[in-house]
Write an enzyme that holds these catalytic residues in place. Sequence first.
Site, short mmCIF file in Angstrom:
data_model
loop_
_atom_site.label_atom_id
_atom_site.label_comp_id
_atom_site.label_asym_id
_atom_site.label_seq_id
_atom_site.Cartn_x
_atom_site.Cartn_y
_atom_site.Cartn_z
N CYS A 2 -18.09 9.31 -100.74
CA CYS A 2 -16.84 9.78 -100.17
C CYS A 2 -16.67 11.29 -100.39
CB CYS A 2 -15.67 9.08 -100.84
SG CYS A 2 -15.85 7.30 -100.84
N ASN A 101 -14.18 9.52 -105.52
CA ASN A 101 -15.55 9.39 -105.03
C ASN A 101 -16.37 8.85 -106.18
OD1 ASN A 101 -18.11 9.71 -103.94
ND2 ASN A 101 -18.17 11.90 -104.39
N GLY A 102 -17.04 7.72 -105.98
CA GLY A 102 -17.86 7.14 -107.04
C GLY A 102 -17.66 5.65 -107.08
N LYS A 483 -43.74 8.64 -93.77
CA LYS A 483 -43.05 9.93 -93.92
C LYS A 483 -43.91 11.03 -93.33
CE LYS A 483 -40.01 8.71 -94.51
NZ LYS A 483 -39.20 7.57 -94.67
N LYS A 602 -31.60 8.59 -86.01
CA LYS A 602 -31.31 8.03 -87.34
C LYS A 602 -31.11 6.53 -87.26
CE LYS A 602 -30.61 8.27 -91.72
NZ LYS A 602 -31.86 8.33 -92.50
C1 F6R Z 1 -38.07 6.24 -91.30
C2 F6R Z 1 -36.80 5.72 -90.86
C3 F6R Z 1 -36.80 4.55 -89.94
C4 F6R Z 1 -35.74 3.53 -90.38
C5 F6R Z 1 -35.68 2.37 -89.38
C6 F6R Z 1 -34.73 1.29 -89.84
O1 F6R Z 1 -37.93 7.35 -92.12
O2 F6R Z 1 -35.76 6.21 -91.21
O3 F6R Z 1 -38.05 3.97 -89.89
O4 F6R Z 1 -36.09 3.08 -91.65
O5 F6R Z 1 -35.28 2.85 -88.13
O6 F6R Z 1 -33.44 1.78 -89.99
P1 F6R Z 1 -32.33 0.95 -90.75
O7 F6R Z 1 -32.74 0.87 -92.18
O8 F6R Z 1 -31.07 1.71 -90.52
O9 F6R Z 1 -32.31 -0.41 -90.12
#
Ligand code: F6R
Length: 607
Positions: A2, A101-102, A483, A602
């Site tokens: 937060c 926050n915490g 990565k 993301k």
């Molecule tokens: C790799 C990465 C992706 C996510 C994948 C699943 O660095 O970020 O491979 O791990 O898209 O995402 P979540 O965990 O949000 O279901």
Amino acid sequence: MCGIFGCVLKDGLAAPIIHSSLKLLEYRGYDSAGEATINEGKLYLKKDSGKIADIHEKFNLDELPGKIGIGHTRWATHGAPSQVNAHPHTDCLNQIAVVHNGIIENFEELRMELIDKGHVFVSKTDTEVIPHLIEENLKRGLDFHQAFKDAVKRLKGSYALAVISTFEPEKIFCARKESPLIVGLAENGSFFSSDIPALLPYTKNIVEVFDEEAVILTHQEVELRKLEDWSPVTRKPKTISWTIEGAMKKGYPHFMLKEIHEQAFSLKEALRVQEKYLDLLVTFLDRSKQVFLVASGTSYHSCIAASYVLSKLARIPVYPVVASEFIEQFGNSVNIDSTILAVSQSGETADVLRAVDHARFKAATILGLTNVLGSTLTRVSRAYICQNSGPEIGVAATKTFTAQIAVLTLIALRLAKLRGKISQDEMDYLHQKLHELPKIIEKILETQEENVKRLAHKYKDSKVFYFLGRGVNVATALEGRLKLLEIAYIPSIAYPAGESKHGPISLIEPGFPVIFVCPKGETYKATINNIMEMKARDALTIGIIDETDEEARKYLDDYIEIPAGVPEILSPIPYVVPLQLFAYYMALEKGLDPDKPRNLAKSVTVI
Ligand code: F6R
């Protein structure tokens, strides 16, 4: 986590300042927001779930009277995103407001105690115990300072918190343990925040609040005290030269590096998951005939690690499955006796949700592990647990990977206990070792970052990398490879080291770089044999090794050292950290932006 902000001004209204500062905290991600002020002996409060702009449109966040106030952006950990769970939280009589926050670890116990004393709780948050604790102390006849001090003393866990009240209408009381808190000083008043960006429009003159300190703000001065004995602390303000953009990254050049460095903290928070939810998950897992761990990308790698940990500790075989393959592979065999533990940082990954929907249709039990309370995964799960990592902004998952493995390990330990598969000594030993990992990560970052940077420079022109690991570190090798390829665009392969000789070894020619994940433990000897195999073919061998490992060094061209004493079953958590750094520095060597890898999002919400 937060975001918190507040100010006490000489002149003018606090609310518009709080509102615009909350907007500066938005970049971190949040699900709810709110603010409270004090004016003429009355507390005013506005809060809701949703975006700040929408909350403002509904309630007008600029229109709260008073020169003093606090604000909050919430990243839910205890209680789903909703208006009642949004901060600030208040006492029974609406005279005390708190932002936090915490994680308050002992909130259940405090809550029961306060309910027994007649306090009425309206939210599901851990934070709400704080205003009630202060209220209770005031009822006992303590003055506000003492009531605040005694309340903070009862809290276990992590916090950066701030309190305003009608009892001390010109003061903001703050306390810090493990979560960040900074104070800003300006001509027109005093400010505090969890994040520097929110302070920058008002001042560059800041005072750091250290761990286990309290600070009391008036519009003219700040008074720092040690939480332990309330002794005064003198600390000179510093002038900072950060821009808002730089401050968002806490001075790191990229979010990814910031998040790699946050792992000691995020791991501690992950280890604070609520026991009652662990128990609930474990009860479902224990009674199912088949357990599938379903996830994508990095989360899938956590599931691979967890499949070893669950099998070794709790003696239950589980299937880690790539979410996009689940229906094809296991769609027909999943049934009422199956449990799906879906692991998704975002809780919104379409492949995961599709697999989960299919399994629900087949009457399987759905459990979730996610970083986002209120996400679709939490809504479709019978029981779920939050990994407490706080927002992750870098597209490449880093801190959420280590946190997921930590929570999955806690689940395995609890299941092992329930099933009578682990001795008390082993259980205590592994718990202790898990809690030592944050320190170990700190040490890796302190001692190995330069070394990793040097290696990235040395290997910058390599066209391909090969990652090998055994046992639970097959997951680490896969994650190291993911990565590197996703942010440095270097084609890479990863295999269980023992599988190498069944095909991929034919790729090896002189100078081919092979990275080994090689902790001490049951798989060590076999991994050393694999290193020797590669060396014999003139590969360039790079090892992530235990700092006391003299044997491996003989066959390695380069190595990165991990502090001794990490049990192999827990080793993916610290051993992945140098691989995250390696990918990061390789991306920099290639002139790429590690925060924005091409073609990636993301959260992948399409199938
Ligand atoms: C790799 C990465 C992706 C996510 C994948 C699943 O660095 O970020 O491979 O791990 O898209 O995402 P979540 O965990 O949000 O279901």
